[in-house]
Design a protein around this motif. Structure first.
Motif, PDB file in Angstrom:
ATOM      1  N   VAL A  14       0.833  -1.212   0.000  1.00  0.00           N
ATOM      2  CA  VAL A  14       0.000   0.000   0.000  1.00  0.00           C
ATOM      3  C   VAL A  14       0.866   1.258   0.000  1.00  0.00           C
ATOM      4  O   VAL A  14       0.569   2.233  -0.685  1.00  0.00           O
ATOM      5  N   ASN A  15       1.982   1.213   0.745  1.00  0.00           N
ATOM      6  CA  ASN A  15       2.845   2.396   0.868  1.00  0.00           C
ATOM      7  C   ASN A  15       3.958   2.453  -0.164  1.00  0.00           C
ATOM      8  O   ASN A  15       4.910   3.213  -0.028  1.00  0.00           O
ATOM      9  N   GLN A  16       3.858   1.609  -1.202  1.00  0.00           N
ATOM     10  CA  GLN A  16       4.804   1.631  -2.338  1.00  0.00           C
ATOM     11  C   GLN A  16       6.245   1.445  -1.902  1.00  0.00           C
ATOM     12  O   GLN A  16       7.149   2.099  -2.414  1.00  0.00           O
ATOM     13  N   ASP A  17       6.455   0.534  -0.960  1.00  0.00           N
ATOM     14  CA  ASP A  17       7.797   0.300  -0.426  1.00  0.00           C
ATOM     15  C   ASP A  17       8.514  -0.763  -1.273  1.00  0.00           C
ATOM     16  O   ASP A  17       8.509  -1.953  -0.966  1.00  0.00           O
ATOM     17  N   ILE A  18       9.157  -0.283  -2.350  1.00  0.00           N
ATOM     18  CA  ILE A  18       9.727  -1.190  -3.357  1.00  0.00           C
ATOM     19  C   ILE A  18      10.887  -2.022  -2.808  1.00  0.00           C
ATOM     20  O   ILE A  18      11.109  -3.148  -3.247  1.00  0.00           O
ATOM     21  N   ASN A  19      11.629  -1.486  -1.848  1.00  0.00           N
ATOM     22  CA  ASN A  19      12.720  -2.273  -1.248  1.00  0.00           C
ATOM     23  C   ASN A  19      12.234  -3.091  -0.059  1.00  0.00           C
ATOM     24  O   ASN A  19      12.641  -4.232   0.129  1.00  0.00           O
ATOM     25  N   GLY A  20      11.375  -2.487   0.731  1.00  0.00           N
ATOM     26  CA  GLY A  20      10.881  -3.167   1.929  1.00  0.00           C
ATOM     27  C   GLY A  20      10.058  -4.389   1.601  1.00  0.00           C
ATOM     28  O   GLY A  20      10.110  -5.393   2.321  1.00  0.00           O
ATOM     29  N   CYS A  21       9.310  -4.326   0.517  1.00  0.00           N
ATOM     30  CA  CYS A  21       8.392  -5.414   0.187  1.00  0.00           C
ATOM     31  C   CYS A  21       9.129  -6.742  -0.057  1.00  0.00           C
ATOM     32  O   CYS A  21       8.794  -7.752   0.564  1.00  0.00           O
ATOM     33  N   PRO A  22      10.156  -6.763  -0.943  1.00  0.00           N
ATOM     34  CA  PRO A  22      10.899  -8.027  -1.098  1.00  0.00           C
ATOM     35  C   PRO A  22      11.649  -8.424   0.173  1.00  0.00           C
ATOM     36  O   PRO A  22      11.730  -9.620   0.495  1.00  0.00           O
ATOM     37  N   ALA A  23      12.149  -7.455   0.911  1.00  0.00           N
ATOM     38  CA  ALA A  23      12.878  -7.767   2.148  1.00  0.00           C
ATOM     39  C   ALA A  23      11.948  -8.460   3.149  1.00  0.00           C
ATOM     40  O   ALA A  23      12.299  -9.471   3.761  1.00  0.00           O
ATOM     41  N   MET A  24      10.745  -7.908   3.313  1.00  0.00           N
ATOM     42  CA  MET A  24       9.788  -8.502   4.262  1.00  0.00           C
ATOM     43  C   MET A  24       9.285  -9.852   3.767  1.00  0.00           C
ATOM     44  O   MET A  24       8.960 -10.730   4.570  1.00  0.00           O
ATOM     45  N   THR A  25       9.197 -10.004   2.452  1.00  0.00           N
ATOM     46  CA  THR A  25       8.784 -11.289   1.882  1.00  0.00           C
ATOM     47  C   THR A  25       9.809 -12.360   2.250  1.00  0.00           C
ATOM     48  O   THR A  25       9.455 -13.462   2.674  1.00  0.00           O
ATOM     49  N   GLN A  26      11.086 -11.996   2.124  1.00  0.00           N
ATOM     50  CA  GLN A  26      12.157 -12.929   2.503  1.00  0.00           C
ATOM     51  C   GLN A  26      12.086 -13.246   4.001  1.00  0.00           C
ATOM     52  O   GLN A  26      12.220 -14.392   4.408  1.00  0.00           O
ATOM     53  N   GLU A  27      11.824 -12.199   4.779  1.00  0.00           N
ATOM     54  CA  GLU A  27      11.693 -12.358   6.234  1.00  0.00           C
ATOM     55  C   GLU A  27      10.571 -13.353   6.566  1.00  0.00           C
ATOM     56  O   GLU A  27      10.726 -14.228   7.429  1.00  0.00           O
ATOM     57  N   ALA A  28       9.467 -13.221   5.860  1.00  0.00           N
ATOM     58  CA  ALA A  28       8.329 -14.111   6.097  1.00  0.00           C
ATOM     59  C   ALA A  28       8.680 -15.555   5.728  1.00  0.00           C
ATOM     60  O   ALA A  28       8.354 -16.493   6.455  1.00  0.00           O
ATOM     61  N   LEU A  29       9.377 -15.719   4.603  1.00  0.00           N
ATOM     62  CA  LEU A  29       9.812 -17.064   4.193  1.00  0.00           C
ATOM     63  C   LEU A  29      10.749 -17.655   5.246  1.00  0.00           C
ATOM     64  O   LEU A  29      10.610 -18.816   5.641  1.00  0.00           O
ATOM     65  N   ASP A  30      11.683 -16.823   5.713  1.00  0.00           N
ATOM     66  CA  ASP A  30      12.652 -17.275   6.719  1.00  0.00           C
ATOM     67  C   ASP A  30      11.946 -17.662   8.018  1.00  0.00           C
ATOM     68  O   ASP A  30      12.417 -18.523   8.761  1.00  0.00           O
ATOM     69  N   ALA A  31      10.818 -17.004   8.275  1.00  0.00           N
ATOM     70  CA  ALA A  31      10.048 -17.323   9.484  1.00  0.00           C
ATOM     71  C   ALA A  31       9.214 -18.592   9.297  1.00  0.00           C
ATOM     72  O   ALA A  31       8.446 -18.976  10.182  1.00  0.00           O
ATOM     73  N   GLY A  32       9.330 -19.209   8.121  1.00  0.00           N
ATOM     74  CA  GLY A  32       8.657 -20.481   7.889  1.00  0.00           C
ATOM     75  C   GLY A  32       7.246 -20.355   7.317  1.00  0.00           C
ATOM     76  O   GLY A  32       6.505 -21.332   7.247  1.00  0.00           O
ATOM     77  N   ILE A  33       6.876 -19.140   6.900  1.00  0.00           N
ATOM     78  CA  ILE A  33       5.544 -18.952   6.309  1.00  0.00           C
ATOM     79  C   ILE A  33       5.603 -19.388   4.837  1.00  0.00           C
ATOM     80  O   ILE A  33       6.582 -19.117   4.146  1.00  0.00           O
ATOM     81  N   SER A  34       4.563 -20.065   4.361  1.00  0.00           N
ATOM     82  CA  SER A  34       4.581 -20.571   2.984  1.00  0.00           C
ATOM     83  C   SER A  34       4.372 -19.437   1.986  1.00  0.00           C
ATOM     84  O   SER A  34       3.714 -18.429   2.288  1.00  0.00           O
ATOM     85  N   ALA A  35       4.941 -19.619   0.798  1.00  0.00           N
ATOM     86  CA  ALA A  35       4.776 -18.635  -0.281  1.00  0.00           C
ATOM     87  C   ALA A  35       3.294 -18.421  -0.565  1.00  0.00           C
ATOM     88  O   ALA A  35       2.839 -17.298  -0.800  1.00  0.00           O
ATOM     89  N   PHE A  36       2.565 -19.520  -0.510  1.00  0.00           N
ATOM     90  CA  PHE A  36       1.125 -19.498  -0.747  1.00  0.00           C
ATOM     91  C   PHE A  36       0.420 -18.534   0.221  1.00  0.00           C
ATOM     92  O   PHE A  36      -0.372 -17.682  -0.183  1.00  0.00           O
ATOM     93  N   ASP A  37       0.730 -18.657   1.520  1.00  0.00           N
ATOM     94  CA  ASP A  37       0.101 -17.788   2.516  1.00  0.00           C
ATOM     95  C   ASP A  37       0.550 -16.335   2.367  1.00  0.00           C
ATOM     96  O   ASP A  37      -0.234 -15.412   2.588  1.00  0.00           O
ATOM     97  N   ILE A  38       1.820 -16.143   2.011  1.00  0.00           N
ATOM     98  CA  ILE A  38       2.324 -14.775   1.843  1.00  0.00           C
ATOM     99  C   ILE A  38       1.536 -14.067   0.749  1.00  0.00           C
ATOM    100  O   ILE A  38       1.132 -12.910   0.884  1.00  0.00           O
ATOM    101  N   ILE A  39       1.269 -14.774  -0.338  1.00  0.00           N
ATOM    102  CA  ILE A  39       0.507 -14.191  -1.446  1.00  0.00           C
ATOM    103  C   ILE A  39      -0.943 -13.935  -1.035  1.00  0.00           C
ATOM    104  O   ILE A  39      -1.466 -12.833  -1.193  1.00  0.00           O
TER     105      ILE A  39
END
Ligand code: HCB
Length: 214
Positions: A14-39
């Protein structure tokens, strides 16, 4: 917890965070959340808010484009993960495309990715595709177990969906392929009017409906 990460990621879109978005996505994956749930729990709902904000005229096209970029950066991380998490095999082929005149590709990519993750062999024709090219792709793969998966985000481009069904009928190809159409303006009434086989509200449901239709 997960919800907190989902909210952060939703806000990054929502806040157009082009760098933060992929970084947080990686963080979520590292936390064991599935790609499916992230989407489904964060990225897609984030884009939905962006769409609502645009409709409410609280944001304009440049902001949407930045949000779309943030979304794409996250999807680039998630696509290979989804390919690895792939379940099922030999389900059939999915020919995916966006109607002529329409370049909205976020939903199309999400649906295509999700179908691939569910065992479909993917033939992604891309965006702004003339119906003749769609018919040609179906003709070339005649005899295969196939589903045509079309997206349209505008009421204007959506009209082309009806024409592609008619063209397939004219070429005696309608029986060769199941047809699922989607995109924000698509309704059940429209699906019935087109003579398509189904629709879905989101990418997760699209995979479910496609599997059912095969
Ligand atoms: Co665009 N745009 N846009 N846009 N845009 C819409 C679609 C409007 C509704 C906004 C509005 O005015 N209210 C509107 C269309 C009006 C209409 O006809 N009813 C519109 C317009 C008018 C335009 C331009 C003409 C604006 C201009 O230039 N003046 C222009 C057209 C360009 C063109 O195509 N020729 C334009 C441009 C843009 C961008 C470039 C800024 C950007 C696209 C970036 C990109 O895709 N790379 C953009 C965006 C992002 C939007 C909104 C805000 C969001 C679309 C989106 O990505 N949603 C959209 C507003 C809205 O939709 N409410 C607005 C998020 C995804 C995840 O949802 O619905 O695409 P989705 O897909 C879902 C779901 O539908 C389903 O699963 C997906 C995943 O969950 N699904 C399927 C999708 N396909 C499926 C197929 C199946 O078989 C089954 C399920």
């Amino acid at each position: 917890g997960n919800q907190e990460l989902f909210d952060k990621l939703k806000n990054a879109i929502v806040n157009q965070d082009i760098n933060g978005c992929p970084a947080m996505t990686q963080e979520a994956l590292d936390a064991g959340i599935s790609a499916f749930d992230i989407i489904n729990e964060a990225l897609a709902p984030g884009m939905k808010i962006v769409g609502d904000n645009f409709e409410a005229a609280t944001i304009y096209l440049p902001q949407i484009m930045m949000s779309a970029k943030a979304m794409k950066a996250a999807m680039e991380i998630l696509e290979p993960v989804l390919a690895e998490e792939k379940t099922g095999e030999g389900v059939g082929m999915a020919v995916t495309f966006v109607q002529e005149g329409d370049i909205h590709d976020i939903g199309h990519r999400l649906v295509t990715t999700m179908l691939g993750a569910n065992g479909f062999e993917i033939m992604d024709l891309g965006t702004d595709i003339p119906n003749e090219d769609v018919v040609e792709a179906i003709a070339k793969n005649k005899g295969k177990k196939m589903i045509l998966v079309g997206s349209a985000l505008m009421t204007t481009s959506m009209l082309g969906q009806k024409d592609v069904v008619r063209l397939l009928e004219e070429e005696n190809l309608r029986g060769e392929v199941k047809i699922m159409f989607g995109g924000a303006p698509v309704t059940d009434e429209w699906i019935a009017e087109c003579g398509a086989d189904g629709t879905a509200e989101n990418a997760a449901e699209a995979a479910r409906v496609a599997l059912e239709l095969m």
